[in-house]
Write a protein that holds these residues in place. Sequence first.
Motif, PDB file in Angstrom:
ATOM      1  N   THR A 139       0.513  -1.365  -0.060  1.00 22.86           N
ATOM      2  CA  THR A 139       0.193   0.102  -0.124  1.00 22.86           C
ATOM      3  C   THR A 139       1.028   1.298  -0.017  1.00 22.86           C
ATOM      4  O   THR A 139       0.326   2.323  -0.011  1.00 22.86           O
ATOM      5  CB  THR A 139      -0.805   0.058   1.274  1.00 22.86           C
ATOM      6  OG1 THR A 139      -0.028   0.225   2.517  1.00 22.86           O
ATOM      7  CG2 THR A 139      -1.846  -1.185   1.460  1.00 22.86           C
ATOM      8  N   THR A 140       2.233   1.319   0.192  1.00 23.33           N
ATOM      9  CA  THR A 140       2.864   2.319   0.183  1.00 23.33           C
ATOM     10  C   THR A 140       3.285   2.731  -1.323  1.00 23.33           C
ATOM     11  O   THR A 140       2.554   2.137  -2.150  1.00 23.33           O
ATOM     12  CB  THR A 140       4.625   1.954   0.649  1.00 23.33           C
ATOM     13  OG1 THR A 140       5.029   1.121  -0.095  1.00 23.33           O
ATOM     14  CG2 THR A 140       4.274   1.475   2.057  1.00 23.33           C
ATOM     15  N   TYR A 141       3.850   3.934  -1.269  1.00 20.28           N
ATOM     16  CA  TYR A 141       4.235   4.545  -2.743  1.00 20.28           C
ATOM     17  C   TYR A 141       4.856   3.631  -3.609  1.00 20.28           C
ATOM     18  O   TYR A 141       4.458   3.823  -4.857  1.00 20.28           O
ATOM     19  CB  TYR A 141       4.961   5.880  -2.485  1.00 20.28           C
ATOM     20  CG  TYR A 141       4.369   6.858  -1.759  1.00 20.28           C
ATOM     21  CD1 TYR A 141       3.139   7.595  -2.211  1.00 20.28           C
ATOM     22  CD2 TYR A 141       4.720   7.203  -0.464  1.00 20.28           C
ATOM     23  CE1 TYR A 141       2.656   8.614  -1.426  1.00 20.28           C
ATOM     24  CE2 TYR A 141       3.907   8.006   0.238  1.00 20.28           C
ATOM     25  CZ  TYR A 141       2.909   8.746  -0.142  1.00 20.28           C
ATOM     26  OH  TYR A 141       2.268   9.518   0.475  1.00 20.28           O
ATOM     27  N   ALA A 142       5.800   2.692  -3.187  1.00 19.09           N
ATOM     28  CA  ALA A 142       6.672   2.046  -4.027  1.00 19.09           C
ATOM     29  C   ALA A 142       5.783   0.717  -4.434  1.00 19.09           C
ATOM     30  O   ALA A 142       5.922  -0.007  -5.589  1.00 19.09           O
ATOM     31  CB  ALA A 142       7.744   1.250  -3.097  1.00 19.09           C
ATOM     32  N   GLY A 143       4.916   0.354  -3.702  1.00 18.33           N
ATOM     33  CA  GLY A 143       3.854  -0.938  -4.122  1.00 18.33           C
ATOM     34  C   GLY A 143       4.786  -2.196  -3.683  1.00 18.33           C
ATOM     35  O   GLY A 143       5.622  -2.243  -3.069  1.00 18.33           O
ATOM     36  N   TRP A 203      14.613   4.903  -6.400  1.00 23.74           N
ATOM     37  CA  TRP A 203      14.637   3.345  -6.031  1.00 23.74           C
ATOM     38  C   TRP A 203      16.014   2.761  -5.568  1.00 23.74           C
ATOM     39  O   TRP A 203      16.223   1.858  -4.816  1.00 23.74           O
ATOM     40  CB  TRP A 203      14.200   2.559  -7.365  1.00 23.74           C
ATOM     41  CG  TRP A 203      12.641   2.309  -7.625  1.00 23.74           C
ATOM     42  CD1 TRP A 203      11.930   2.938  -8.280  1.00 23.74           C
ATOM     43  CD2 TRP A 203      12.137   1.585  -6.865  1.00 23.74           C
ATOM     44  NE1 TRP A 203      10.810   2.625  -8.256  1.00 23.74           N
ATOM     45  CE2 TRP A 203      10.739   1.533  -7.168  1.00 23.74           C
ATOM     46  CE3 TRP A 203      12.233   0.599  -5.606  1.00 23.74           C
ATOM     47  CZ2 TRP A 203       9.584   0.926  -6.487  1.00 23.74           C
ATOM     48  CZ3 TRP A 203      11.179   0.056  -5.189  1.00 23.74           C
ATOM     49  CH2 TRP A 203       9.993   0.070  -5.553  1.00 23.74           C
ATOM     50  N   ALA A 204      17.094   3.232  -6.340  1.00 20.23           N
ATOM     51  CA  ALA A 204      18.565   2.931  -5.929  1.00 20.23           C
ATOM     52  C   ALA A 204      18.795   3.330  -4.570  1.00 20.23           C
ATOM     53  O   ALA A 204      19.376   2.746  -3.809  1.00 20.23           O
ATOM     54  CB  ALA A 204      19.603   3.481  -6.756  1.00 20.23           C
ATOM     55  N   VAL A 205      18.230   4.694  -4.334  1.00 21.83           N
ATOM     56  CA  VAL A 205      18.651   5.166  -3.032  1.00 21.83           C
ATOM     57  C   VAL A 205      17.842   4.379  -1.849  1.00 21.83           C
ATOM     58  O   VAL A 205      18.388   4.030  -0.894  1.00 21.83           O
ATOM     59  CB  VAL A 205      18.222   6.810  -2.873  1.00 21.83           C
ATOM     60  CG1 VAL A 205      18.355   7.138  -1.417  1.00 21.83           C
ATOM     61  CG2 VAL A 205      18.942   7.388  -3.810  1.00 21.83           C
ATOM     62  N   GLY A 251      10.786  -1.949   8.799  1.00 21.59           N
ATOM     63  CA  GLY A 251      11.802  -1.090   8.176  1.00 21.59           C
ATOM     64  C   GLY A 251      11.190  -0.836   6.733  1.00 21.59           C
ATOM     65  O   GLY A 251      11.342   0.142   6.099  1.00 21.59           O
ATOM     66  N   ALA A 252      10.739  -2.074   6.055  1.00 20.21           N
ATOM     67  CA  ALA A 252      10.328  -1.770   4.568  1.00 20.21           C
ATOM     68  C   ALA A 252       9.236  -0.855   4.400  1.00 20.21           C
ATOM     69  O   ALA A 252       9.163  -0.231   3.593  1.00 20.21           O
ATOM     70  CB  ALA A 252       9.500  -3.392   4.009  1.00 20.21           C
ATOM     71  N   TYR A 253       8.412  -1.070   5.455  1.00 20.14           N
ATOM     72  CA  TYR A 253       7.131  -0.082   5.412  1.00 20.14           C
ATOM     73  C   TYR A 253       7.637   1.452   5.746  1.00 20.14           C
ATOM     74  O   TYR A 253       7.050   2.326   5.011  1.00 20.14           O
ATOM     75  CB  TYR A 253       6.070  -0.441   6.562  1.00 20.14           C
ATOM     76  CG  TYR A 253       4.915   0.461   6.501  1.00 20.14           C
ATOM     77  CD1 TYR A 253       3.926   0.290   5.698  1.00 20.14           C
ATOM     78  CD2 TYR A 253       4.602   1.474   7.589  1.00 20.14           C
ATOM     79  CE1 TYR A 253       2.777   1.093   5.584  1.00 20.14           C
ATOM     80  CE2 TYR A 253       3.571   2.276   7.372  1.00 20.14           C
ATOM     81  CZ  TYR A 253       2.407   2.133   6.575  1.00 20.14           C
ATOM     82  OH  TYR A 253       1.434   2.885   6.506  1.00 20.14           O
ATOM     83  N   LEU A 254       8.669   1.600   6.308  1.00 21.80           N
ATOM     84  CA  LEU A 254       8.941   2.985   6.678  1.00 21.80           C
ATOM     85  C   LEU A 254       9.858   3.461   5.371  1.00 21.80           C
ATOM     86  O   LEU A 254       9.414   4.660   5.186  1.00 21.80           O
ATOM     87  CB  LEU A 254       9.968   2.997   7.942  1.00 21.80           C
ATOM     88  CG  LEU A 254       9.489   2.807   9.231  1.00 21.80           C
ATOM     89  CD1 LEU A 254      10.453   2.894  10.311  1.00 21.80           C
ATOM     90  CD2 LEU A 254       8.602   4.150   9.603  1.00 21.80           C
ATOM     91  N   VAL A 255      10.580   2.629   4.645  1.00 20.26           N
ATOM     92  CA  VAL A 255      11.011   2.954   3.396  1.00 20.26           C
ATOM     93  C   VAL A 255       9.870   3.462   2.502  1.00 20.26           C
ATOM     94  O   VAL A 255      10.356   4.394   1.857  1.00 20.26           O
ATOM     95  CB  VAL A 255      12.070   1.797   3.057  1.00 20.26           C
ATOM     96  CG1 VAL A 255      12.568   2.299   1.808  1.00 20.26           C
ATOM     97  CG2 VAL A 255      13.308   1.740   3.871  1.00 20.26           C
ATOM     98  N   GLY A 256       8.987   2.578   2.362  1.00 21.02           N
ATOM     99  CA  GLY A 256       8.092   2.921   1.178  1.00 21.02           C
ATOM    100  C   GLY A 256       7.234   4.030   1.703  1.00 21.02           C
ATOM    101  O   GLY A 256       6.797   4.689   0.715  1.00 21.02           O
ATOM    102  N   ARG A 257       7.063   4.280   3.033  1.00 19.32           N
ATOM    103  CA  ARG A 257       6.282   5.571   3.327  1.00 19.32           C
ATOM    104  C   ARG A 257       6.996   6.707   3.253  1.00 19.32           C
ATOM    105  O   ARG A 257       6.479   7.853   2.824  1.00 19.32           O
ATOM    106  CB  ARG A 257       5.481   5.511   4.712  1.00 19.32           C
ATOM    107  CG  ARG A 257       4.267   4.350   4.627  1.00 19.32           C
ATOM    108  CD  ARG A 257       3.238   4.642   4.138  1.00 19.32           C
ATOM    109  NE  ARG A 257       2.707   5.942   4.573  1.00 19.32           N
ATOM    110  CZ  ARG A 257       1.673   6.926   4.000  1.00 19.32           C
ATOM    111  NH1 ARG A 257       1.463   6.485   2.864  1.00 19.32           N
ATOM    112  NH2 ARG A 257       1.425   7.730   4.852  1.00 19.32           N
TER     113      ARG A 257
END
Length: 261
Positions: A139-143, A203-205, A251-257
């Motif tokens: 559901t984050t910006y990255a999907g 994405w790379a960052v 951590g994945a959710y924080l990165v995506g958000r």
Amino acid sequence: MTPSATATTTAALAALVALAAFAGPVVLALAAALVALLVAAGWPALLALPSPRGTTAIVALAGLGAVAAGAAVVLAGRDALGAGPLAGLPAVAALALLAAFVHQLARRDGRPRLVESVSGTVTGQALTVLAACWVAVPTTYAGAPLAPVVLSAVAAATAVCATNWPLRVAGPLAVGAGVLAGWLAGSATVALHGAGIVPPARWAVAGVVAGAGAGLVVAAWRALSARLPTARGLPAAFAVAAAPVALAGGGAYLVGRLLLL
């Protein structure tokens, strides 16, 4: 289980969650629930906690409750409930904490090692609640493509930490392997799926940041778990293998958000 077998199990769980992210919220919730159950099943054996059956049940209920709460919001639609996909997790965590104390009150063994039992149970509950964050990653910006980016870093760092190298060597190498795997996976995501609404450079960052975080988590987990004499028993080894995947969910959710805006 040997360290290499444990690392292979971690990689298999990481691959399962990464694939489930593309299969819809129900399948992803089942994968996250499996990770939480593996942590719960082996957690009392790993820490040699008293009242192992009750501890396993309490830790498992926390994880399953968190996964169910997150999946319910995702399935209903964020706008429909006016809340984010993780809005129910604080309530689940609070109820889990109360359940941990109720469990201690219900013990009939004289309650030896009470503080150790409570702290160990609550720590296990925190791990299983973090596993539920995987449900919210798509559901984050990255999907959904964010999941394999983060989990590839987890698998790479775990492979380095499965060696017999001392932690002063394996730790920095695990961080480096996580950064490299995250960067490669982020770059591959843009090449295969396109950048979507996320700028391609980010994405790379994001891969580098997620990889560094995954490497630090995996190295820290090795430093903690490798010293436990129970870590190679089968139930405990499953908890050791599943814990990095569970920890990476938050951590994945924080990165995506926060990072992939």
